[in-house]
Scaffold this motif. Sequence first.
Motif, PDB file in Angstrom:
ATOM      1  N   ASN A 123      37.109  33.580  45.924  1.00 56.19           N
ATOM      2  CA  ASN A 123      37.069  34.980  46.053  1.00 56.19           C
ATOM      3  C   ASN A 123      38.357  35.726  46.489  1.00 56.19           C
ATOM      4  OD1 ASN A 123      34.315  35.036  46.818  1.00 56.19           O
ATOM      5  ND2 ASN A 123      34.017  34.436  48.907  1.00 56.19           N
ATOM      6  N   ILE A 124      38.544  36.282  46.451  1.00 53.61           N
ATOM      7  CA  ILE A 124      39.904  37.347  46.793  1.00 53.61           C
ATOM      8  C   ILE A 124      39.159  38.660  47.631  1.00 53.61           C
ATOM      9  CG2 ILE A 124      41.977  39.292  45.731  1.00 53.61           C
ATOM     10  CD1 ILE A 124      41.232  38.085  42.850  1.00 53.61           C
ATOM     11  N   TYR A 125      40.351  38.517  49.204  1.00 59.96           N
ATOM     12  CA  TYR A 125      40.161  39.686  50.526  1.00 59.96           C
ATOM     13  C   TYR A 125      40.815  40.194  50.826  1.00 59.96           C
ATOM     14  CZ  TYR A 125      36.754  34.933  51.510  1.00 59.96           C
ATOM     15  OH  TYR A 125      36.320  33.968  51.714  1.00 59.96           O
ATOM     16  N   ALA A 126      40.428  41.484  49.836  1.00 57.88           N
ATOM     17  CA  ALA A 126      41.528  42.373  50.490  1.00 57.88           C
ATOM     18  C   ALA A 126      41.157  43.879  50.795  1.00 57.88           C
ATOM     19  CB  ALA A 126      42.176  42.702  48.786  1.00 57.88           C
ATOM     20  N   LEU A 127      41.911  45.201  51.749  1.00 60.23           N
ATOM     21  CA  LEU A 127      41.416  45.812  50.778  1.00 60.23           C
ATOM     22  C   LEU A 127      41.371  46.920  49.823  1.00 60.23           C
ATOM     23  CD1 LEU A 127      43.339  47.757  53.830  1.00 60.23           C
ATOM     24  CD2 LEU A 127      41.519  47.052  54.486  1.00 60.23           C
ATOM     25  N   GLN A 128      39.542  47.638  49.775  1.00 60.21           N
ATOM     26  CA  GLN A 128      39.831  49.081  48.693  1.00 60.21           C
ATOM     27  C   GLN A 128      40.563  48.880  48.004  1.00 60.21           C
ATOM     28  OE1 GLN A 128      35.998  49.054  47.910  1.00 60.21           O
ATOM     29  NE2 GLN A 128      37.054  49.032  46.077  1.00 60.21           N
ATOM     30  N   SER A 129      41.255  49.404  48.885  1.00 60.27           N
ATOM     31  CA  SER A 129      42.463  49.950  48.212  1.00 60.27           C
ATOM     32  C   SER A 129      43.167  48.855  46.447  1.00 60.27           C
ATOM     33  CB  SER A 129      43.937  50.704  48.809  1.00 60.27           C
ATOM     34  OG  SER A 129      44.080  49.750  49.278  1.00 60.27           O
ATOM     35  N   VAL A 130      43.750  47.536  47.486  1.00 62.64           N
ATOM     36  CA  VAL A 130      43.851  46.576  47.369  1.00 62.64           C
ATOM     37  C   VAL A 130      43.099  45.991  45.874  1.00 62.64           C
ATOM     38  CG1 VAL A 130      44.996  44.583  47.185  1.00 62.64           C
ATOM     39  CG2 VAL A 130      45.236  46.227  49.347  1.00 62.64           C
ATOM     40  N   VAL A 131      41.798  46.127  45.937  1.00 60.24           N
ATOM     41  CA  VAL A 131      40.593  45.631  44.970  1.00 60.24           C
ATOM     42  C   VAL A 131      40.615  46.482  43.922  1.00 60.24           C
ATOM     43  CG1 VAL A 131      38.457  44.974  44.421  1.00 60.24           C
ATOM     44  CG2 VAL A 131      39.224  44.417  46.661  1.00 60.24           C
ATOM     45  N   ASP A 132      41.418  47.375  44.260  1.00 65.30           N
ATOM     46  CA  ASP A 132      41.480  49.127  43.173  1.00 65.30           C
ATOM     47  C   ASP A 132      42.716  48.826  41.792  1.00 65.30           C
ATOM     48  OD1 ASP A 132      39.077  50.084  43.586  1.00 65.30           O
ATOM     49  OD2 ASP A 132      40.428  51.833  45.259  1.00 65.30           O
ATOM     50  N   VAL A 133      43.699  48.132  43.102  1.00 57.21           N
ATOM     51  CA  VAL A 133      45.351  48.523  41.404  1.00 57.21           C
ATOM     52  C   VAL A 133      44.945  46.833  41.763  1.00 57.21           C
ATOM     53  CG1 VAL A 133      47.574  47.225  41.736  1.00 57.21           C
ATOM     54  CG2 VAL A 133      46.574  48.986  43.796  1.00 57.21           C
ATOM     55  N   LYS A 155      33.796  39.907  31.612  1.00 59.76           N
ATOM     56  CA  LYS A 155      34.048  39.583  33.187  1.00 59.76           C
ATOM     57  C   LYS A 155      34.140  38.087  32.960  1.00 59.76           C
ATOM     58  CE  LYS A 155      32.528  43.862  34.560  1.00 59.76           C
ATOM     59  NZ  LYS A 155      32.650  44.344  32.831  1.00 59.76           N
ATOM     60  N   LEU A 156      35.313  37.694  33.247  1.00 57.83           N
ATOM     61  CA  LEU A 156      35.371  35.445  33.060  1.00 57.83           C
ATOM     62  C   LEU A 156      34.518  35.201  34.139  1.00 57.83           C
ATOM     63  CD1 LEU A 156      38.783  35.762  31.540  1.00 57.83           C
ATOM     64  CD2 LEU A 156      36.824  34.596  30.464  1.00 57.83           C
ATOM     65  N   GLY A 157      34.603  35.951  35.513  1.00 58.85           N
ATOM     66  CA  GLY A 157      33.578  35.640  36.581  1.00 58.85           C
ATOM     67  C   GLY A 157      34.341  34.183  37.533  1.00 58.85           C
ATOM     68  N   GLN A 158      35.591  34.737  37.348  1.00 60.30           N
ATOM     69  CA  GLN A 158      36.360  33.577  38.293  1.00 60.30           C
ATOM     70  C   GLN A 158      36.665  33.418  39.722  1.00 60.30           C
ATOM     71  OE1 GLN A 158      39.170  30.297  36.693  1.00 60.30           O
ATOM     72  NE2 GLN A 158      40.458  31.528  37.220  1.00 60.30           N
ATOM     73  N   TYR A 159      37.257  34.690  39.988  1.00 59.20           N
ATOM     74  CA  TYR A 159      37.100  35.552  41.114  1.00 59.20           C
ATOM     75  C   TYR A 159      36.500  36.971  41.027  1.00 59.20           C
ATOM     76  CZ  TYR A 159      41.693  34.059  40.137  1.00 59.20           C
ATOM     77  OH  TYR A 159      42.675  32.636  39.958  1.00 59.20           O
ATOM     78  N   THR A 160      36.485  36.912  42.781  1.00 59.31           N
ATOM     79  CA  THR A 160      34.983  37.454  43.241  1.00 59.31           C
ATOM     80  C   THR A 160      35.310  38.187  44.475  1.00 59.31           C
ATOM     81  OG1 THR A 160      32.886  36.800  43.024  1.00 59.31           O
ATOM     82  CG2 THR A 160      32.599  37.499  44.165  1.00 59.31           C
ATOM     83  N   TYR A 161      35.686  40.387  44.314  1.00 61.64           N
ATOM     84  CA  TYR A 161      36.569  40.193  44.976  1.00 61.64           C
ATOM     85  C   TYR A 161      35.777  41.047  46.743  1.00 61.64           C
ATOM     86  CZ  TYR A 161      39.181  42.160  41.454  1.00 61.64           C
ATOM     87  OH  TYR A 161      39.691  42.289  40.058  1.00 61.64           O
ATOM     88  N   LYS A 162      35.934  40.045  48.005  1.00 63.15           N
ATOM     89  CA  LYS A 162      35.372  40.409  49.244  1.00 63.15           C
ATOM     90  C   LYS A 162      36.178  41.982  49.277  1.00 63.15           C
ATOM     91  CE  LYS A 162      32.735  36.994  48.765  1.00 63.15           C
ATOM     92  NZ  LYS A 162      30.838  36.944  48.874  1.00 63.15           N
ATOM     93  N   VAL A 163      35.287  42.949  49.542  1.00 59.24           N
ATOM     94  CA  VAL A 163      36.408  44.309  49.963  1.00 59.24           C
ATOM     95  C   VAL A 163      36.569  44.089  51.123  1.00 59.24           C
ATOM     96  CG1 VAL A 163      35.794  46.285  50.144  1.00 59.24           C
ATOM     97  CG2 VAL A 163      35.566  45.272  47.929  1.00 59.24           C
ATOM     98  N   LEU A 164      37.345  43.938  52.015  1.00 60.75           N
ATOM     99  CA  LEU A 164      37.722  43.894  53.918  1.00 60.75           C
ATOM    100  C   LEU A 164      37.691  45.783  54.256  1.00 60.75           C
ATOM    101  CD1 LEU A 164      40.068  41.310  53.979  1.00 60.75           C
ATOM    102  CD2 LEU A 164      37.743  41.305  54.243  1.00 60.75           C
TER     103      LEU A 164
END
Length: 329
Positions: A123-133, A155-164
């Motif tokens: 998982n990649i944890y970040a604010l929405q604005s960072v996930v957008d970048v 989508k290779l599907g390795q990383y899931t964005y977890k919006v904080l």
Amino acid sequence: MKRTFFTVLFGIIISVSAFAKTSFEIVALGVNGGVIDGNITSYLIRSTDENSYLALDAGTLLPGIEKAAAKGAFKNIAVPADSPLTLEGYVFKNAVKGYFISHGHLDHVSGLVISSTDDSKKNIYALQSVVDVLTNNYFNWKTWPNFSTSGEGFKLGQYTYKVLDPGKETAIEGTSLFGAALPLSHSNYESSMILVRKNKDYFAFFGDTGPDTVEKSTHLDTVWKTLGPKVKSKNLKGIIIEVSYQNGIADKDLFGHLTPEWLLKELQNLEKYSGGKGSLKGLNVIISHVKPTLNKNTDIRSSILGQLKNGNTLGVNFIMLDQGDSMEF
Ligand SMILES: [Zn+2]
Ligand SMILES: [Zn+2]
């Protein structure tokens, strides 16, 4: 008799210190604020009672893991006998369970992008604005293949964005840690800090930030308000925060960064929320993101540390880690 007494006393002292347990371990993978690739912002954090790490930014990953392994930082990790991986590979693929990304600037994500071809599902944890970048500017099949589960193309599907959601605590999967992010102002660009929690103890990691006065922001003030009570109750074990430049830089040339003077000023605000004068005594403050200079005979890191120590009327414990160093808090 006397001897027995001292032996017993000594025994008690030893057992007491053995019980003075630390809560977190920090491993410095990259400590600089740019310029020289191979040592840019990234730290690992784990609870000292487990071997699973959360990466705090990912400017440099594998070169930092290699350096830390050479310095003995991963003595806690046992690579299974049937694993084909090196210690470095095992730490990277298996022990690092996820990433917190403070903002989308390249010096905080380049390691994540470049090593993604050999990473595992995380998982990649970040604010929405960072996930957008990350979605629009990195994992988009133009800059790099889309290793995520959303965004452009296949989508290779390795990383899931977890919006904080700002201020809302999220469990960090694969660890016993929790994290809550708050926004920071970085030259009118959204950056963030994460407050990591294990049981009652906390550790705060700051992405790039300018001072509130210069940024015309109240984001740092909000962060200090949040941290104050945790300093007061001695549950904040430490913070990692940037000081990019030495004193003497004009405010207009800060570009969303701190100097020793500005950090000391900001910490006075934290002191106010922590119980007033003397309340920050002994607080561990790790200085990160120093921008290296290419000038001869200039040790910018010691000069920044010197300026911080000279102005340190707060009694804060300023620490500078080198790449590969690890420390418990
Ligand atoms: Zn940066
Ligand atoms: Zn930045």
